[in-house]
Design a protein around this motif. Structure first.
Motif, PDB file in Angstrom:
ATOM      1  N   THR A 144      61.495  47.898  44.933  1.00 40.12           N
ATOM      2  CA  THR A 144      61.473  49.186  45.625  1.00 40.12           C
ATOM      3  C   THR A 144      62.712  49.342  46.506  1.00 40.12           C
ATOM      4  N   ALA A 145      63.036  48.300  47.266  1.00 42.94           N
ATOM      5  CA  ALA A 145      64.222  48.355  48.120  1.00 42.94           C
ATOM      6  C   ALA A 145      65.495  48.465  47.287  1.00 42.94           C
ATOM      7  N   ALA A 146      65.554  47.723  46.176  1.00 35.97           N
ATOM      8  CA  ALA A 146      66.738  47.791  45.307  1.00 35.97           C
ATOM      9  C   ALA A 146      66.871  49.170  44.675  1.00 35.97           C
ATOM     10  N   GLY A 199      69.907  52.904  37.210  1.00 33.05           N
ATOM     11  CA  GLY A 199      69.422  51.597  37.661  1.00 33.05           C
ATOM     12  C   GLY A 199      68.418  51.714  38.795  1.00 33.05           C
ATOM     13  N   GLY A 200      68.642  52.667  39.705  1.00 34.69           N
ATOM     14  CA  GLY A 200      67.687  52.893  40.787  1.00 34.69           C
ATOM     15  C   GLY A 200      66.348  53.366  40.269  1.00 34.69           C
ATOM     16  N   PHE A 201      66.376  54.263  39.308  1.00 36.17           N
ATOM     17  CA  PHE A 201      65.125  54.751  38.727  1.00 36.17           C
ATOM     18  C   PHE A 201      64.400  53.645  37.956  1.00 36.17           C
ATOM     19  N   LEU A 240      59.939  49.772  37.744  1.00 28.92           N
ATOM     20  CA  LEU A 240      59.406  48.410  37.685  1.00 28.92           C
ATOM     21  C   LEU A 240      58.614  48.048  38.929  1.00 28.92           C
ATOM     22  N   ALA A 241      58.790  48.785  40.009  1.00 30.39           N
ATOM     23  CA  ALA A 241      58.043  48.532  41.230  1.00 30.39           C
ATOM     24  C   ALA A 241      56.649  49.139  41.191  1.00 30.39           C
ATOM     25  N   MET A 242      56.330  49.891  40.142  1.00 27.00           N
ATOM     26  CA  MET A 242      54.994  50.482  39.988  1.00 27.00           C
ATOM     27  C   MET A 242      54.198  49.670  38.980  1.00 27.00           C
ATOM     28  N   TRP A 280      65.748  52.144  45.846  1.00 26.71           N
ATOM     29  CA  TRP A 280      66.225  53.116  46.837  1.00 26.71           C
ATOM     30  C   TRP A 280      67.654  52.825  47.263  1.00 26.71           C
ATOM     31  N   GLY A 281      68.008  51.530  47.298  1.00 25.66           N
ATOM     32  CA  GLY A 281      69.384  51.180  47.634  1.00 25.66           C
ATOM     33  C   GLY A 281      70.375  51.668  46.584  1.00 25.66           C
ATOM     34  N   LEU A 282      70.014  51.531  45.315  1.00 23.06           N
ATOM     35  CA  LEU A 282      70.895  52.017  44.246  1.00 23.06           C
ATOM     36  C   LEU A 282      71.004  53.541  44.259  1.00 23.06           C
ATOM     37  N   LEU A 283      69.915  54.230  44.577  1.00 25.61           N
ATOM     38  CA  LEU A 283      69.993  55.690  44.678  1.00 25.61           C
ATOM     39  C   LEU A 283      70.878  56.102  45.858  1.00 25.61           C
ATOM     40  N   ALA A 284      70.766  55.374  46.968  1.00 26.50           N
ATOM     41  CA  ALA A 284      71.630  55.667  48.115  1.00 26.50           C
ATOM     42  C   ALA A 284      73.091  55.352  47.793  1.00 26.50           C
ATOM     43  N   LEU A 285      73.314  54.276  47.046  1.00 21.07           N
ATOM     44  CA  LEU A 285      74.669  53.937  46.616  1.00 21.07           C
ATOM     45  C   LEU A 285      75.234  55.019  45.710  1.00 21.07           C
TER      46      LEU A 285
END
Length: 144
Positions: free
Chosen positions: A41-43, A11-13, A18-20, A45-50
């Motif tokens: 973009t924030a979502a 989901g993060g990827f 979609l941010a590009m 990176w947030g999902l990758l951090a999660l």
């Protein structure tokens, strides 16, 4: 727990893709407003951090980081091989139509448009599933 790390990484990827501009045009056939690009973009990176947090909680920090990099690799490979096979992808430019021996041009196949609701629902589902898995994980962890 293991699947939650994979799904949140995926989901993060997807959110970062979609941010590009290029991938957003490919998946949604339009470019989103800059505000939505920043949110995605924030979502992402947030999902990758999660996902990193899930791996560290499950296996500890030392093994969790190594497992996280493995899940990132698997999620990236899934996305790389799945994105070109989306049914609404733009057609690749083809060679010009061949001419018959007597000068008659053979027409190319017409392009059929459609499936906008399918594209939007698939993209929305791919973004919402990781959030649902993360919420489920935290509810299960709170019950322990």
């Amino acid at each position: 727990m293991i699947i939650a790390a994979l799904v949140t990484s995926l989901g993060g990827f997807i959110a970062l893709a979609l941010a590009m501009d290029k991938h957003c045009k490919h998946l949604l056939r339009r470019v989103l407003a800059p505000r939505w690009m920043n949110v995605l973009t924030a979502a992402g990176w947030g999902l990758l951090a999660l996902s990193l947090g899930l791996c560290c909680v499950c296996w500890g920090v030392s093994i969790g980081i190594a497992a996280w990099s493995g899940w990132l690799t698997l999620a990236g490979i899934l996305l790389v091989f799945y994105m070109p096979n989306w049914p609404w992808q733009p057609e690749q430019p083809k060679a010009p139509p061949r001419r018959e021996k007597k000068g008659v041009v053979v027409d190319a196949q017409p392009v059929v448009e459609g499936g906008h609701w399918l594209r939007k629902s698939a993209t929305g589902g791919l973004l919402l599933v990781p959030l649902a898995v993360a919420i489920w994980f935290f509810i299960v962890m709170a019950g322990r």
